[in-house]
Design an enzyme around this catalytic site. Sequence first.
Site, PDB file in Angstrom:
ATOM      1  N   GLU A  49       0.810  -1.225   0.000  1.00  0.00           N
ATOM      2  CA  GLU A  49       0.000   0.000   0.000  1.00  0.00           C
ATOM      3  C   GLU A  49       0.839   1.270   0.000  1.00  0.00           C
ATOM      4  O   GLU A  49       0.413   2.304  -0.504  1.00  0.00           O
ATOM      5  CB  GLU A  49      -0.960   0.006   1.188  1.00  0.00           C
ATOM      6  CG  GLU A  49      -2.089  -1.013   1.091  1.00  0.00           C
ATOM      7  CD  GLU A  49      -1.735  -2.364   1.689  1.00  0.00           C
ATOM      8  OE1 GLU A  49      -0.537  -2.603   1.962  1.00  0.00           O
ATOM      9  OE2 GLU A  49      -2.653  -3.191   1.880  1.00  0.00           O
ATOM     10  N   PHE A 111     -11.124  -7.179  14.040  1.00  0.00           N
ATOM     11  CA  PHE A 111     -10.082  -7.660  13.138  1.00  0.00           C
ATOM     12  C   PHE A 111      -9.774  -6.595  12.080  1.00  0.00           C
ATOM     13  O   PHE A 111     -10.672  -6.032  11.482  1.00  0.00           O
ATOM     14  CB  PHE A 111     -10.530  -8.966  12.467  1.00  0.00           C
ATOM     15  CG  PHE A 111      -9.541  -9.475  11.463  1.00  0.00           C
ATOM     16  CD1 PHE A 111      -8.275  -9.898  11.871  1.00  0.00           C
ATOM     17  CD2 PHE A 111      -9.852  -9.511  10.114  1.00  0.00           C
ATOM     18  CE1 PHE A 111      -7.346 -10.351  10.939  1.00  0.00           C
ATOM     19  CE2 PHE A 111      -8.925  -9.973   9.178  1.00  0.00           C
ATOM     20  CZ  PHE A 111      -7.669 -10.387   9.591  1.00  0.00           C
ATOM     21  N   GLN A 112      -8.498  -6.333  11.886  1.00  0.00           N
ATOM     22  CA  GLN A 112      -8.017  -5.322  10.938  1.00  0.00           C
ATOM     23  C   GLN A 112      -8.646  -3.943  11.188  1.00  0.00           C
ATOM     24  O   GLN A 112      -8.971  -3.221  10.252  1.00  0.00           O
ATOM     25  CB  GLN A 112      -8.239  -5.768   9.491  1.00  0.00           C
ATOM     26  CG  GLN A 112      -7.367  -6.977   9.133  1.00  0.00           C
ATOM     27  CD  GLN A 112      -7.259  -7.241   7.649  1.00  0.00           C
ATOM     28  OE1 GLN A 112      -8.191  -6.997   6.889  1.00  0.00           O
ATOM     29  NE2 GLN A 112      -6.108  -7.763   7.232  1.00  0.00           N
ATOM     30  N   LYS A 161     -17.403  -0.558   6.331  1.00  0.00           N
ATOM     31  CA  LYS A 161     -17.983  -1.532   5.408  1.00  0.00           C
ATOM     32  C   LYS A 161     -19.502  -1.392   5.289  1.00  0.00           C
ATOM     33  O   LYS A 161     -20.061  -1.514   4.197  1.00  0.00           O
ATOM     34  CB  LYS A 161     -17.634  -2.953   5.864  1.00  0.00           C
ATOM     35  CG  LYS A 161     -18.053  -4.004   4.847  1.00  0.00           C
ATOM     36  CD  LYS A 161     -17.570  -5.390   5.214  1.00  0.00           C
ATOM     37  CE  LYS A 161     -17.870  -6.355   4.062  1.00  0.00           C
ATOM     38  NZ  LYS A 161     -17.409  -7.717   4.367  1.00  0.00           N
ATOM     39  N   MET A 477      24.608   8.614   1.316  1.00  0.00           N
ATOM     40  CA  MET A 477      24.571   9.923   1.956  1.00  0.00           C
ATOM     41  C   MET A 477      24.908   9.812   3.444  1.00  0.00           C
ATOM     42  O   MET A 477      25.635  10.646   3.987  1.00  0.00           O
ATOM     43  CB  MET A 477      23.205  10.586   1.764  1.00  0.00           C
ATOM     44  CG  MET A 477      23.137  12.020   2.246  1.00  0.00           C
ATOM     45  SD  MET A 477      24.336  13.091   1.409  1.00  0.00           S
ATOM     46  CE  MET A 477      23.336  13.776   0.086  1.00  0.00           C
TER      47      MET A 477
END
Lengths: 564, 161
Positions: A49, A111-112, A161, A477
């Site tokens: 993502e 959940f999630q 949802k 760097m």
Amino acid sequence: MKKNGALIFLECLKKEGVDTIFGFPGGVVLPIYDELYDFDLNHILVRHEQGAVHMADGYSRATGRPGVVLVTSGPGATNTVTGIATAYMDSIPVVVFTGQVPTALIGNDAFQEADIVGITRPCTKHNYLVKDIKDLPRIIKEAFYIATTGRPGPVLVDLPKDVLTAEAEYKYPEKVHIDSYQPNYTGHPGQIKKAVDFILKSKRPVIYAGGGVVLSNAAPELKALAEKLKLPATTTLMGLGGFPGTHPLFMGMLGMHGTYAANMAVMNTDCLIAIGARFDDRVTGKIDEFAPYAGIVHIDIDPTSISKNVKVDIPIVGDVKSVLKDLLKLIPAQKVREFKKTLEPWHSQVRQWEETHRLSYKQEPKGKIKPQYVIERLYAATKGDAIITTEVGQNQMWAAQFFKYDKPRTFISSGGLGTMGFGFPAAIGAQVAMPKKTVIGIAGDGSFQMNIQELATAVQYKLPVKIAILNNMVLGMVRQWQEFFYDKRYSHTCISVAPDFVKLAEAYGAVGLRAKTPEEVDGVIKEALAVKDRPVIMDFRIDQFEPVLPMVPAGQPLNKMLLV
Amino acid sequence: MRHTISVLVTNEFGVLSRISGLFSGRGFNIESLSVAETLDPRISRMTIVTSGDEKVLEQINKQLNKLISVIKVYDFTGEEHIERELAMIKVSANQENRAEILSVVDIFRARIVDVSPRSYTVEITGDNEKIAAITELLRPFGIKEIVRTGRIAMARTPKQR
């Protein structure tokens, strides 16, 4: 007719003119993905993502249009945070849609579940949790409006949802009105007049232009101003391309790795014209000693940028393009000639600085490949007609110094947040937006590995993105800072244990090429540019010890540059 | 220097954390904060007491205005205005000192709002100094508990803010 939230969501995107979304599915966004199955909208399936947000960001920087992301709840949402913070720091309009657990479960450690609205509050311009399907079209409209107007920035919309599965009458609002958000575009005429008078009285003026010029599409106006009054110009990293890189008035970038001429000009100017820039610490060096002789004119759409780091004498709050247009109109024609004449000593001084210390490097024909040489050969091979994205670190600075950007939106880099792993997905996003354009991601071997999984995405969609890895097998760097400031104690900066990038490319179904000597460089570039149907990785084995110079050590004033 | 700022915000969930997050994220101080609905139920007023030099206050003002949920920011500094706080002070009381406590309460035009065999609960409204003063006078009797609201403020001018 009633429609479900998922379909309303997609139709709203259509109404906003969205042609592409970057996303990754998951449990709670399944209703959207189900509607998407036979909906006419281009969806790029990413592999992580974070990559999706950087792609949307690259898409936006290349086109000026907002980038759109769709991910699921919980880990899907938290993975977007670095991408959102990157877009926020560079004021890029990205709209991120995250799934959320059903409203009844919010707060129950479902959940999630993650409180993504809470997590992203400080790194979005604004964010929303949609609690009722009735609000969905309005919120989507507002999200795009807020992301793209005023000082642009990312907006996140969290979609539970049950909102996606509920049904409602769908009507997209024609207009958007937010009482508490009315960005101001026009600069105050009195202030603009003051600025003109002040500039015309100056003897050693300098234009210091930033990313705001690019965001506001004001490159033509900026060029017109510089040419009309013959003003020497420098840009920040974010401003590259906002002023033509090959223009005789361009002194190069300023700041920590800026050119000698640009930094000296800023330290000696009596009139600093800051345009869409925000006096970042990488630009100013030691703030108390920055531009000590200058009266400062500052044009910026965001009032918080003004007098935040440096005290400004003539602030002008407004859109850069609009203000520059007004400013150009107020310059009295009869004074221009006389003014340009008075600048002659200043121009010869600037020229002298340019001649004493040019950006330079030495490529031994039989020696190791110098990274600067690779960049210059890329420039020669493309004649500058390419979109360049960068990762962060040495590769970024060399790409900024040695490629010339004549047009805005051709240099794409994470300036504010400095996100390693940005450049490759950003290149994919730019390539999706502009399929015909040559897009080259200049990378380090460290940064590239931070979002390397997106190779699969680029292969899947047959995107001919070119990745030029300046491979020095170190975190260059950081290693450079250790060399200069930490007594060469190279703590954890060696990454010589790395994949064989050529084999890796092949394993993904991309093309892998390698150059180990200077004479192989041109051949590799030529071969890479000829590939049109899949990504190419160019593995340039460069001199490990090449530092980025000049360098202003952190906390030092701009005229204290390390030059060799 | 201390400043009392009034912030009108849209009355929706999460606004308080937008404001407090802005203050903590940018290193600004909040000394007190009070929030309530205005006459218009879609709008809330936050009264924030903060401190900082002129430059910090300028940033606070601008950063607040930049939040999408903020409608208006008003700094009372340098303007005629009234400030009030409310405190409830539970003070130990016994047969010997009850009368003395009552006279302190009287002087400050405070009120006794609860009585128990061993304590009085005093309610006092006033500016910061007045509350500090009564606290000092009640302290010798033994303060068991003190609860204070944040400060609220209103301009003396009849202007609608």
